[in-house]
Design a protein around this motif. Structure first.
Motif, PDB file in Angstrom:
ATOM      1  N   ALA A 303       0.928  -1.276   0.060  1.00  0.00           N
ATOM      2  CA  ALA A 303       0.221  -0.025   0.238  1.00  0.00           C
ATOM      3  C   ALA A 303       0.918   1.418   0.089  1.00  0.00           C
ATOM      4  CB  ALA A 303      -0.638   0.132   1.069  1.00  0.00           C
ATOM      5  N   GLU A 304       1.917   1.378   0.980  1.00  0.00           N
ATOM      6  CA  GLU A 304       3.125   2.497   0.455  1.00  0.00           C
ATOM      7  C   GLU A 304       3.754   2.938  -0.681  1.00  0.00           C
ATOM      8  OE1 GLU A 304       5.877   1.860   3.581  1.00  0.00           O
ATOM      9  OE2 GLU A 304       6.244   4.154   2.935  1.00  0.00           O
ATOM     10  N   GLN A 305       4.088   1.296  -1.218  1.00  0.00           N
ATOM     11  CA  GLN A 305       4.201   1.412  -2.473  1.00  0.00           C
ATOM     12  C   GLN A 305       3.842   2.274  -3.771  1.00  0.00           C
ATOM     13  OE1 GLN A 305       7.699  -1.011  -4.371  1.00  0.00           O
ATOM     14  NE2 GLN A 305       7.441  -2.529  -2.143  1.00  0.00           N
ATOM     15  N   VAL A 306       2.531   1.901  -3.789  1.00  0.00           N
ATOM     16  CA  VAL A 306       1.326   2.136  -4.236  1.00  0.00           C
ATOM     17  C   VAL A 306       1.471   3.565  -4.395  1.00  0.00           C
ATOM     18  CG1 VAL A 306      -0.766   2.025  -5.225  1.00  0.00           C
ATOM     19  CG2 VAL A 306      -0.197  -0.372  -4.658  1.00  0.00           C
ATOM     20  N   ALA A 307       1.038   4.300  -3.449  1.00  0.00           N
ATOM     21  CA  ALA A 307       0.548   5.195  -2.614  1.00  0.00           C
ATOM     22  C   ALA A 307       2.042   6.456  -3.495  1.00  0.00           C
ATOM     23  CB  ALA A 307       0.194   5.571  -1.070  1.00  0.00           C
ATOM     24  N   ALA A 308       3.128   6.254  -3.057  1.00  0.00           N
ATOM     25  CA  ALA A 308       4.143   6.724  -3.855  1.00  0.00           C
ATOM     26  C   ALA A 308       3.878   7.005  -5.305  1.00  0.00           C
ATOM     27  CB  ALA A 308       4.908   6.657  -2.919  1.00  0.00           C
ATOM     28  N   TYR A 309       4.167   5.876  -5.560  1.00  0.00           N
ATOM     29  CA  TYR A 309       4.329   6.029  -7.356  1.00  0.00           C
ATOM     30  C   TYR A 309       2.657   6.648  -7.795  1.00  0.00           C
ATOM     31  CZ  TYR A 309       6.609   2.426  -5.975  1.00  0.00           C
ATOM     32  OH  TYR A 309       8.193   1.026  -5.430  1.00  0.00           O
ATOM     33  N   ARG A 310       1.416   5.985  -6.842  1.00  0.00           N
ATOM     34  CA  ARG A 310       0.491   7.522  -7.327  1.00  0.00           C
ATOM     35  C   ARG A 310       0.078   8.356  -7.511  1.00  0.00           C
ATOM     36  NH1 ARG A 310      -4.881   3.926  -5.973  1.00  0.00           N
ATOM     37  NH2 ARG A 310      -4.022   2.666  -7.753  1.00  0.00           N
ATOM     38  N   ALA A 311       1.323   8.700  -6.082  1.00  0.00           N
ATOM     39  CA  ALA A 311       1.351  10.330  -6.167  1.00  0.00           C
ATOM     40  C   ALA A 311       1.898  11.073  -7.340  1.00  0.00           C
ATOM     41  CB  ALA A 311       1.260  10.347  -4.638  1.00  0.00           C
ATOM     42  N   VAL A 312       2.588  10.396  -8.147  1.00  0.00           N
ATOM     43  CA  VAL A 312       3.545  10.750  -8.757  1.00  0.00           C
ATOM     44  C   VAL A 312       2.634  10.440 -10.924  1.00  0.00           C
ATOM     45  CG1 VAL A 312       5.672  10.747 -10.426  1.00  0.00           C
ATOM     46  CG2 VAL A 312       5.582  10.288  -7.433  1.00  0.00           C
ATOM     47  N   LEU A 313       2.479   9.735 -10.363  1.00  0.00           N
ATOM     48  CA  LEU A 313       1.873   9.735 -11.796  1.00  0.00           C
ATOM     49  C   LEU A 313       0.377  10.404 -11.350  1.00  0.00           C
ATOM     50  CD1 LEU A 313       1.556   5.351 -11.682  1.00  0.00           C
ATOM     51  CD2 LEU A 313       2.567   6.644 -13.788  1.00  0.00           C
ATOM     52  N   GLU A 314      -0.342  10.585 -10.841  1.00  0.00           N
ATOM     53  CA  GLU A 314      -1.316  11.903 -11.044  1.00  0.00           C
ATOM     54  C   GLU A 314      -0.732  13.309 -10.869  1.00  0.00           C
ATOM     55  OE1 GLU A 314      -3.680  10.600  -7.353  1.00  0.00           O
ATOM     56  OE2 GLU A 314      -4.840   9.517  -8.284  1.00  0.00           O
ATOM     57  N   ALA A 315       0.064  13.011  -9.973  1.00  0.00           N
ATOM     58  CA  ALA A 315       0.835  14.673 -11.194  1.00  0.00           C
ATOM     59  C   ALA A 315       0.702  15.331 -12.640  1.00  0.00           C
ATOM     60  CB  ALA A 315       1.791  15.157 -10.430  1.00  0.00           C
ATOM     61  N   PHE A 316       0.974  14.417 -13.291  1.00  0.00           N
ATOM     62  CA  PHE A 316       1.450  14.668 -15.068  1.00  0.00           C
ATOM     63  C   PHE A 316      -0.215  13.359 -15.428  1.00  0.00           C
ATOM     64  CE2 PHE A 316       5.276  15.223 -13.120  1.00  0.00           C
ATOM     65  CZ  PHE A 316       5.998  16.060 -13.426  1.00  0.00           C
ATOM     66  N   PRO A 317      -1.310  14.042 -15.288  1.00  0.00           N
ATOM     67  CA  PRO A 317      -1.766  13.211 -16.538  1.00  0.00           C
ATOM     68  C   PRO A 317      -1.723  13.141 -17.662  1.00  0.00           C
ATOM     69  CG  PRO A 317      -3.244  15.695 -14.922  1.00  0.00           C
ATOM     70  CD  PRO A 317      -1.728  15.203 -14.996  1.00  0.00           C
ATOM     71  N   GLY A 318      -2.150  12.730 -18.195  1.00  0.00           N
ATOM     72  CA  GLY A 318      -1.682  12.473 -20.114  1.00  0.00           C
ATOM     73  C   GLY A 318       0.255  12.425 -19.935  1.00  0.00           C
ATOM     74  N   GLY A 319       0.077  13.161 -19.494  1.00  0.00           N
ATOM     75  CA  GLY A 319       2.415  12.587 -19.500  1.00  0.00           C
ATOM     76  C   GLY A 319       2.609  11.407 -18.708  1.00  0.00           C
ATOM     77  N   ARG A 320       4.091  11.253 -19.481  1.00  0.00           N
ATOM     78  CA  ARG A 320       5.135   9.890 -19.570  1.00  0.00           C
ATOM     79  C   ARG A 320       5.451  10.356 -17.878  1.00  0.00           C
ATOM     80  NH1 ARG A 320      10.558  10.064 -22.609  1.00  0.00           N
ATOM     81  NH2 ARG A 320       8.420  11.386 -24.442  1.00  0.00           N
ATOM     82  N   VAL A 321       5.605   9.087 -16.924  1.00  0.00           N
ATOM     83  CA  VAL A 321       5.758   8.540 -16.119  1.00  0.00           C
ATOM     84  C   VAL A 321       7.937   7.703 -16.208  1.00  0.00           C
ATOM     85  CG1 VAL A 321       6.586   8.793 -13.461  1.00  0.00           C
ATOM     86  CG2 VAL A 321       4.449  10.216 -14.329  1.00  0.00           C
ATOM     87  N   VAL A 322       8.192   8.608 -15.547  1.00  0.00           N
ATOM     88  CA  VAL A 322       9.330   6.786 -16.088  1.00  0.00           C
ATOM     89  C   VAL A 322       9.328   6.004 -14.345  1.00  0.00           C
ATOM     90  CG1 VAL A 322      11.610   5.423 -16.989  1.00  0.00           C
ATOM     91  CG2 VAL A 322       9.889   7.800 -18.271  1.00  0.00           C
ATOM     92  N   VAL A 323       9.197   5.151 -14.195  1.00  0.00           N
ATOM     93  CA  VAL A 323      10.100   4.992 -12.304  1.00  0.00           C
ATOM     94  C   VAL A 323      11.078   3.668 -12.872  1.00  0.00           C
ATOM     95  CG1 VAL A 323       9.379   4.017 -11.014  1.00  0.00           C
ATOM     96  CG2 VAL A 323       7.327   5.088 -11.913  1.00  0.00           C
ATOM     97  N   ARG A 324      12.082   4.143 -12.272  1.00  0.00           N
ATOM     98  CA  ARG A 324      13.134   3.153 -12.732  1.00  0.00           C
ATOM     99  C   ARG A 324      12.639   2.064 -10.674  1.00  0.00           C
ATOM    100  NH1 ARG A 324      18.772   5.232 -11.202  1.00  0.00           N
ATOM    101  NH2 ARG A 324      18.126   5.704  -9.502  1.00  0.00           N
ATOM    102  N   THR A 325      12.757   1.037 -11.397  1.00  0.00           N
ATOM    103  CA  THR A 325      12.882  -0.174  -9.897  1.00  0.00           C
ATOM    104  C   THR A 325      14.474   0.017  -8.936  1.00  0.00           C
ATOM    105  OG1 THR A 325      13.800  -1.869 -11.312  1.00  0.00           O
ATOM    106  CG2 THR A 325      11.915  -1.601 -11.976  1.00  0.00           C
ATOM    107  N   LEU A 326      14.076  -0.341  -8.492  1.00  0.00           N
ATOM    108  CA  LEU A 326      15.449  -0.215  -7.347  1.00  0.00           C
ATOM    109  C   LEU A 326      16.935  -0.843  -7.891  1.00  0.00           C
ATOM    110  CD1 LEU A 326      14.980  -0.036  -3.923  1.00  0.00           C
ATOM    111  CD2 LEU A 326      14.637  -2.603  -3.983  1.00  0.00           C
ATOM    112  N   ASP A 327      16.986  -0.141  -7.443  1.00  0.00           N
ATOM    113  CA  ASP A 327      19.317   0.861  -7.669  1.00  0.00           C
ATOM    114  C   ASP A 327      19.951   0.038  -6.865  1.00  0.00           C
ATOM    115  OD1 ASP A 327      20.963   0.418  -9.285  1.00  0.00           O
ATOM    116  OD2 ASP A 327      20.793   3.053  -9.570  1.00  0.00           O
TER     117      ASP A 327
END
Ligand code: PEP
Ligand code: MG
Length: 561
Positions: A303-327
């Protein structure tokens, strides 16, 4: 007599003020030091110094906020530890001076921490810092770390540790200059995120006398001590012209003749979104998710991960969000990930990034599942990429894991020369590339990005690095894939034009760099970018590449670049 020094300009802007040095050394109390006889008064003095130190650390934390606040608050707790206070009181009772008692009591504490497993051992440096602060207070010595001053100053240091930088107050520090560090070091990344002019890898500047007036040009890397009259005005005016041009440039990234180059933001989490939006990011080109996982004993839950990712996706409606998996691994160690069962003499060449996830697939699967869920019900276009991909087998493995989790667009970072050279084979498995020029430069030139003094090899202008960028971009184009750059190279306005000329299709950078890069692109035509790219690749070294590129991009001269 004015003196000049040259380093790598890593964060644009001009700063002028008296030099103040980062304090590293605190006097050590004499091992036989005894107090004058009044044990109660001495114990009182020790307790007061510990409490004042705790309070000051707490205040610093409040000012810094975010992750830094957590570190500083934990340090404040160390200074307030009741068992430590009791031990100090006992030692003073036996005759030790307050400074010696603190030093000795904390040495015991230190030994316990050092032997208590990796996680706590990593806190030893924080404990040493607390000890130094208390001892400095008791001995009337300057406080270690960033000096206090009522007058704005230029901070001069050999290098800056993350904890030093947490205490940087941009209202007091007008610029900083370090002897060590390269353009891709964390010091440089932090300077840009604070928007402070900075020059790194600048030998000599750290030897000027305290109080010498320093003029720092964070774009050109030039540092002048006691500059001649008029020079401050000229350099400041050029920096202001750049800032004004940057402020005036709006809209999506494109060259003067309309070739589109989306300008995206590098972020570490939702807390960076306001800056990204403020500077006109068209999306996110690199979400470094390991910040979510840092300094914790367990992985964040679903749930914590979903919330952190969703907050970023919602900030760019229609835009591109490139997420890097754990480095994880090398310069980004994570406490909760079990080590691979062997010591790594060269962690940067070891099990890091995707290599670690191939050993721990359940951690990756959980992250991918959270990402797939976060995308549901948002309008953003999620792309997920793996770090430290070496060959086609890595890419194929990652793409399969992403597909299984329901992630629709999988890509890879190109950070290893082998991946750049064989990008055509990698492109068969994934939708997109993003070039991590920080690591690609490190591996191409065999120069650890965290080691100072190797600045010449940590420079993405090295023509060999440009060759690998060109190879990756060409393979991507042949396969109909996109190829962005998300390393620090994208934040250099001149290099951003060269990267465009090399065929890179988007540029992602720390948000504060976006306006100047946008302004630079708007002053260059695509044909000029291509000519600059060709000339830079033909050069024999980074300086020659820079000069050759600048000559072919005359429109950037009005930005002083
Ligand atoms: C890079 O290597 O260029 C990159 C963007 O990743 P990081 O700096 O997080 O390693
Ligand atoms: Mg990298």
């Amino acid at each position: 007599m004015p003196q000049r020094f040259k380093g790598a300009g890593v964060s644009p802007g001009a700063g002028y003020g008296p030099a103040k040095r980062l304090v590293r050394d605190v006097p050590r109390p004499d091992p036989d030091a005894r107090h004058g006889g009044d044990a109660a008064a001495e114990a009182e003095r020790a307790a007061a110094a510990m409490e004042e130190t705790a309070r000051a650390l707490g205040e610093l934390g409040e000012r810094a906020g975010g992750d830094a606040a957590e570190v500083l608050n934990a340090q404040a707790l160390m200074a307030r530890d009741p068992a430590l206070a009791e031990d100090v009181r006992k030692r003073v009772g036996e005759g030790a001076s307050a400074a010696r008692a603190v030093s000795e009591a904390m040495a015991v504490y230190r030994e316990m921490l050092a032997g208590a497993g990796e996680y706590l051992a990593a806190r030893v440096a924080d404990l040493d810092d607390v000890r130094d602060r208390i001892v400095a207070r008791l001995m009337g010595a300057p406080m270690p770390g960033v000096p206090d001053s009522d007058v704005p100053f230029v901070l001069v240091a050999e290098d800056l540790a993350p904890a030093d930088t947490a205490a940087l107050d941009p209202r007091r520090v007008v610029a900083f200059v370090t002897r060590e560090g390269g353009p891709t070091s964390h010091t440089a990344i932090l300077a840009r995120s604070l928007g402070l002019p900075a020059v790194v890898a600048c030998p000599g500047a750290d030897t000027v006398a305290e109080g010498t007036m320093l003029l720092v040009d964070g774009a050109t890397g030039e540092v002048a001590a006691d500059p001649e009259p008029g020079v401050v005005e000229t350099v400041t005016a050029a920096a202001q012209a750049r800032a004004a041009a940057a402020a005036g440039a709006g809209g999506p990234g494109r060259t003067a003749d309309g070739h589109e180059v989306p300008l995206l933001a590098n972020i570490g989490g939702p807390k960076d979104l306001p800056a990204a939006l403020e500077h006109g990011a068209e999306g996110v080109g690199l979400y470094r998710t390991e910040f979510l996982f840092l300094d914790r004993a367990d992985a964040p839950g679903h749930a914590e991960q979903v919330a952190a990712y969703r907050a970023v996706l919602e900030a760019f409606p229609g835009g591109r969000v490139v997420v890097r998996t754990l480095d994880a691994g090398a310069d980004k160690p994570l406490e909760f990930l079990p080590p691979g069962g062997r010591d790594e003499p060269n962690p940067a060449l070891g099990e890091r990034g995707l290599r670690m996830m191939r050993r721990l697939p359940e951690t990756l699967d959980a992250q991918l599942a959270a990402l797939a869920e976060a995308e549901r019900d948002t309008d953003a276009h999620l792309q997920v990429m793996a770090p430290m991909v070496t060959d086609a087998a890595d890419a194929e493995w990652f793409a399969a894991a992403a597909a299984k989790a329901g992630v629709q667009h999988a890509g890879v970072m190109i950070e290893v020369p082998a991946a750049a050279l064989r990008a055509r084979h990698i492109a068969e498995h994934v939708d997109f590339f993003s070039i991590g020029t920080n690591d690609l430069t490190q591996y191409t030139c065999a120069a650890d990005r965290e080691t100072g003094g190797l600045g010449r090899f940590q420079d993405p202008w090295q023509p060999a690095v440009l060759d690998l960028v060109a190879a990756s971009a060409a393979s991507a184009a042949d396969a109909g894939r996109t190829c962005g750059v998300c390393g620090e190279a994208a934040a250099d306005p001149l290099l951003a034009c060269v990267l465009t000329g090399l065929g890179v299709t988007s540029l992602s950078m720390g948000p504060s760099a976006l306006p100047l890069v946008r302004a630079a692109l708007a002053r260059a035509e695509l044909a000029q970018c291509r000519a600059a790219a060709e000339a830079a690749r033909a050069a024999r070294g980074p300086e020659e590449a820079r000069t050759a590129a600048a000559e072919r991009l005359p429109g950037l001269a009005e930005l002083g670049l």
